[in-house]
Motif scaffolding. Structure first.
Motif, PDB file in Angstrom:
ATOM      1  N   THR A 142     -16.982   6.035  48.951  1.00 14.26           N
ATOM      2  CA  THR A 142     -15.812   6.650  49.593  1.00 14.26           C
ATOM      3  C   THR A 142     -14.521   5.980  49.127  1.00 14.26           C
ATOM      4  OG1 THR A 142     -17.146   7.205  51.535  1.00 14.26           O
ATOM      5  CG2 THR A 142     -14.745   7.215  51.811  1.00 14.26           C
ATOM      6  N   ILE A 143     -14.532   4.647  49.057  1.00 10.85           N
ATOM      7  CA  ILE A 143     -13.346   3.916  48.591  1.00 10.85           C
ATOM      8  C   ILE A 143     -13.017   4.310  47.155  1.00 10.85           C
ATOM      9  CG2 ILE A 143     -12.386   1.627  48.119  1.00 10.85           C
ATOM     10  CD1 ILE A 143     -14.244   0.576  50.352  1.00 10.85           C
ATOM     11  N   LEU A 144     -14.035   4.419  46.326  1.00  6.86           N
ATOM     12  CA  LEU A 144     -13.833   4.803  44.926  1.00  6.86           C
ATOM     13  C   LEU A 144     -13.229   6.194  44.816  1.00  6.86           C
ATOM     14  CD1 LEU A 144     -14.327   3.899  41.960  1.00  6.86           C
ATOM     15  CD2 LEU A 144     -16.511   5.107  42.087  1.00  6.86           C
ATOM     16  N   GLN A 145     -13.704   7.129  45.648  1.00  6.26           N
ATOM     17  CA  GLN A 145     -13.170   8.497  45.632  1.00  6.26           C
ATOM     18  C   GLN A 145     -11.702   8.521  46.063  1.00  6.26           C
ATOM     19  OE1 GLN A 145     -15.566   9.889  43.696  1.00  6.26           O
ATOM     20  NE2 GLN A 145     -15.197  11.740  44.855  1.00  6.26           N
ATOM     21  N   ILE A 146     -11.369   7.748  47.088  1.00  5.58           N
ATOM     22  CA  ILE A 146      -9.978   7.697  47.578  1.00  5.58           C
ATOM     23  C   ILE A 146      -9.065   7.142  46.484  1.00  5.58           C
ATOM     24  CG2 ILE A 146      -8.423   6.598  49.239  1.00  5.58           C
ATOM     25  CD1 ILE A 146     -10.778   6.692  51.237  1.00  5.58           C
ATOM     26  N   LEU A 147      -9.519   6.074  45.824  1.00  2.84           N
ATOM     27  CA  LEU A 147      -8.713   5.468  44.756  1.00  2.84           C
ATOM     28  C   LEU A 147      -8.511   6.417  43.585  1.00  2.84           C
ATOM     29  CD1 LEU A 147     -10.203   1.847  44.664  1.00  2.84           C
ATOM     30  CD2 LEU A 147      -7.922   2.506  45.423  1.00  2.84           C
ATOM     31  N   SER A 148      -9.572   7.123  43.220  1.00  5.86           N
ATOM     32  CA  SER A 148      -9.456   8.027  42.059  1.00  5.86           C
ATOM     33  C   SER A 148      -8.509   9.183  42.345  1.00  5.86           C
ATOM     34  CB  SER A 148     -10.839   8.561  41.687  1.00  5.86           C
ATOM     35  OG  SER A 148     -11.368   9.373  42.738  1.00  5.86           O
ATOM     36  N   LEU A 149      -8.378   9.571  43.612  1.00  2.00           N
ATOM     37  CA  LEU A 149      -7.493  10.688  43.973  1.00  2.00           C
ATOM     38  C   LEU A 149      -6.054  10.249  44.153  1.00  2.00           C
ATOM     39  CD1 LEU A 149      -9.776  12.603  46.510  1.00  2.00           C
ATOM     40  CD2 LEU A 149      -9.142  13.361  44.213  1.00  2.00           C
ATOM     41  N   THR A 150      -5.829   9.029  44.612  1.00  2.00           N
ATOM     42  CA  THR A 150      -4.475   8.614  45.002  1.00  2.00           C
ATOM     43  C   THR A 150      -3.890   7.541  44.101  1.00  2.00           C
ATOM     44  OG1 THR A 150      -5.354   6.901  46.468  1.00  2.00           O
ATOM     45  CG2 THR A 150      -5.023   9.083  47.419  1.00  2.00           C
ATOM     46  N   LEU A 151      -4.575   7.166  43.035  1.00  2.00           N
ATOM     47  CA  LEU A 151      -4.133   6.057  42.209  1.00  2.00           C
ATOM     48  C   LEU A 151      -2.762   6.297  41.582  1.00  2.00           C
ATOM     49  CD1 LEU A 151      -5.203   3.309  41.350  1.00  2.00           C
ATOM     50  CD2 LEU A 151      -6.138   4.361  39.305  1.00  2.00           C
ATOM     51  N   PHE A 152      -2.487   7.566  41.212  1.00  2.00           N
ATOM     52  CA  PHE A 152      -1.245   7.851  40.515  1.00  2.00           C
ATOM     53  C   PHE A 152      -0.211   8.551  41.409  1.00  2.00           C
ATOM     54  CE2 PHE A 152      -4.525   7.627  37.230  1.00  2.00           C
ATOM     55  CZ  PHE A 152      -3.991   6.612  36.435  1.00  2.00           C
TER      56      PHE A 152
END
Length: 221
Positions: free
Chosen positions: A209-219
């Motif tokens: 879940t953390i990985l998915q959140i980061l991949s969506l909001t990183l930029f």
């Protein structure tokens, strides 16, 4: 560069996983033809630590070096394991433990490689009914604890499943040694960064879940 068969290449990712947080502390990449047990020569054993090893790493000369370093091992016995019994401890068979023995290895080379006693524990898994035999040099903890420790070895299977599924490591973008190693180390670095983030911020969400959140909001700002 990683020759395995005539038309197939393969690599092995040998991993030492700490159960304090399910993250790797040692990772060694080798071609697929190399035998697993040779990697034990590259590890530095920590006194007092318990190492849970797959049967592929069962080598009594190397396990005795681990024993001399004041470390402990837990592994499974192979079908052709031969020994003589010295002593049997009483067990509670309701827990699944079938026997708890102190044994000595049989055979000239085996006794030379591991001349000290070994603890042999029989266990039947209540869920699957499968009979298992464990070997260890730890004579102080209860027999059931040894069986439960070996069950924790499944965490390394889950670790590999996680990085294959979530870090896109099923397919390699390049097949040169540099390309393969770069992709693997990048995936492991991402895994460790997410694990560190989860621990330091005391997050309840799963690593995925953390990985998915980061991949969506990183930029995003």
């Amino acid at each position: 560069w990683a020759r395995f068969r005539r038309r197939k290449a393969a690599i092995k990712l040998h991993t030492l996983l700490t159960l304090h947080g399910n993250f790797p502390t040692v990772m060694i990449i080798t071609p697929g033809r190399g035998h697993d047990v040779n990697l034990l020569d590259q590890l530095v054993w920590e006194a007092g630590a318990v190492y849970i090893l797959d049967r592929g790493y069962l080598d009594f000369a190397r396990l005795h070096r681990l024993h001399r370093c004041s470390a402990f091992f837990v592994t499974r016995a192979k079908k052709n394991f031969r020994c003589t019994r010295r002593y049997s401890r009483p067990v509670d068979k309701n827990t699944g433990v079938r026997f708890d023995q102190t044994v000595m290895l049989v055979g000239h080379s085996a006794k030379q490689h591991y001349p000290t006693p070994v603890r042999r524990i029989g266990y039947r898994d209540p869920k699957t009914g499968k009979a298992l035999i464990f070997l260890t040099n730890n004579f102080t903890v209860p027999a059931l604890t040894i069986a439960q420790l070996y069950q924790r070895r499944w965490q390394i299977e889950l670790f590999f499943k996680w990085i294959k599924q979530h870090l896109r490591i099923k397919v390699f973008f390049g097949t040169s040694e540099n390309a393969v190693r770069t992709q693997i180390w990048s995936a492991i670095a991402v895994y460790l960064l997410v694990a560190m983030l989860k621990k330091r911020l005391h997050l309840d969400a799963s690593l995925y879940t953390i990985l998915q959140i980061l991949s969506l909001t990183l930029f995003e700002k």
